[in-house]
Enzyme design. Structure first.
Site, mmCIF file in Angstrom:
data_model
loop_
_atom_site.group_PDB
_atom_site.id
_atom_site.type_symbol
_atom_site.label_atom_id
_atom_site.label_comp_id
_atom_site.label_asym_id
_atom_site.label_seq_id
_atom_site.Cartn_x
_atom_site.Cartn_y
_atom_site.Cartn_z
ATOM 1 N N ASP A 40 -10.521 37.619 36.309
ATOM 2 C CA ASP A 40 -9.862 38.229 37.458
ATOM 3 C C ASP A 40 -8.346 38.287 37.295
ATOM 4 O O ASP A 40 -7.770 37.685 36.384
ATOM 5 C CB ASP A 40 -10.184 37.436 38.725
ATOM 6 C CG ASP A 40 -11.592 37.698 39.233
ATOM 7 O OD1 ASP A 40 -12.206 38.683 38.781
ATOM 8 O OD2 ASP A 40 -12.068 36.923 40.078
ATOM 9 N N LYS A 61 -9.094 42.517 40.866
ATOM 10 C CA LYS A 61 -8.883 43.331 42.061
ATOM 11 C C LYS A 61 -7.564 42.894 42.689
ATOM 12 O O LYS A 61 -7.368 41.724 42.977
ATOM 13 C CB LYS A 61 -10.001 43.126 43.086
ATOM 14 C CG LYS A 61 -11.399 43.444 42.607
ATOM 15 C CD LYS A 61 -12.370 43.342 43.778
ATOM 16 C CE LYS A 61 -13.807 43.499 43.325
ATOM 17 N NZ LYS A 61 -14.310 42.293 42.673
ATOM 18 N N MET A 174 -5.341 35.628 51.668
ATOM 19 C CA MET A 174 -5.343 37.096 51.694
ATOM 20 C C MET A 174 -4.835 37.643 53.028
ATOM 21 O O MET A 174 -5.340 38.642 53.545
ATOM 22 C CB MET A 174 -6.755 37.633 51.391
ATOM 23 C CG MET A 174 -7.263 37.230 50.020
ATOM 24 S SD MET A 174 -8.964 37.754 49.684
ATOM 25 C CE MET A 174 -9.870 36.633 50.759
#
Length: 250
Positions: A40, A61, A174
């Site tokens: 990642d 991502k 996030m």
């Protein structure tokens, strides 16, 4: 015709919060044995290089950037496991803390590929700790919540409202881009003077901490150019650390 493996297997490994030294010993051993590594955006490059002889596939991502769809990642993991055998899925933090690890396991098992999991240290716990912030502290905080700042529908989690009504420490992952909306929720239930800490790039050499209160943290974040990857910590315990904790491990 592509070669195939008689023993396809996928290992999900938590890479930890960023510092490559914070992966587990078991995770590092499995990484070094891998024939293929899917990694990642939040995985440190030095850690990827530990899989010296493996084929390396980037599937990160990041908000606002082109990324591989989760459905495609699931398919690729199974396809490469069938072709090469030992596949490692290397994820930042812990695979089961907003890492979509269970989705990958479910898909693999549904397609006859065995799996195992090696946990990692979640940034939700490590980043505050390295900044000198205890998530629980006798007489100050008896519990903590870990919540996503952005749901799959790109909305605020409804759990934020419940967390704000508690006395617990709240860790939000996030949520960098939604800081104004998050503080608005907490100001409905907590005093404007409630302490807040913003942690950027926790565990890395260029980590930063911005501290403030619910009433002024947005202005401080803008002035300090607070950016992802970052963590928001809300609660009285954040007042215990005004400077990042620096540990000399020589």
């Amino acid at each position: 015709m592509l070669p195939s493996s008689s023993n396809p297997h996928i290992t999900l490994i938590g890479a930890g919060p960023g510092d490559p030294d914070l992966i587990s010993v078991k995770g590092l051993k499995a990484l070094r044995r891998a024939q293929v590594v899917f990694y990642d955006a939040l995985v440190h490059p030095d850690l990827v290089e530990e899989a010296e002889h493996a084929l390396k596939v980037y599937v990160g991502k990041r908000c606002g950037r082109h990324s591989v769809r989760q459905e495609d990642i699931n398919h690729l993991l199974v396809s490469y496991a069938r072709q090469y055998g030992a596949v490692v899925r290397l994820k930042g933090g812990d695979p089961f803390v907003f890492g979509r690890g269970q989705e990958e396991i479910d898909y693999a098992r549904a397609n006859g590929v065995t799996t195992d999991v090696i946990p990692g240290i979640s940034s939700a716990i490590a980043a505050p700790g390295l900044a000198g912030i205890p998530l629980t502290h006798r007489g100050v905080a008896e519990s903590f919540w870990v919540i996503t700042g952005t749901t799959r529908k790109h909305e605020l989690s409804r759990d934020l409202e419940l967390a704000a009504q508690s006395s617990a420490t709240v860790v939000i992952l996030m949520g960098t881009r939604k800081l104004p909306a998050i503080t608005e929720v907490f100001l409905r239930y907590r005093p404007a003077s409630e302490s807040v800490a913003l942690l950027e790039k926790g565990s890395l050499p260029d980590s930063r901490i911005i501290t403030g209160q619910l009433q002024d943290i947005c202005e401080k974040a803008e002035a300090g150019q607070f950016a992802a990857p970052g963590i928001i910590v809300i609660g009285p315990v954040t007042a215990l650390a005004l400077e990042p904790l620096k540990a000399d491990l020589k």
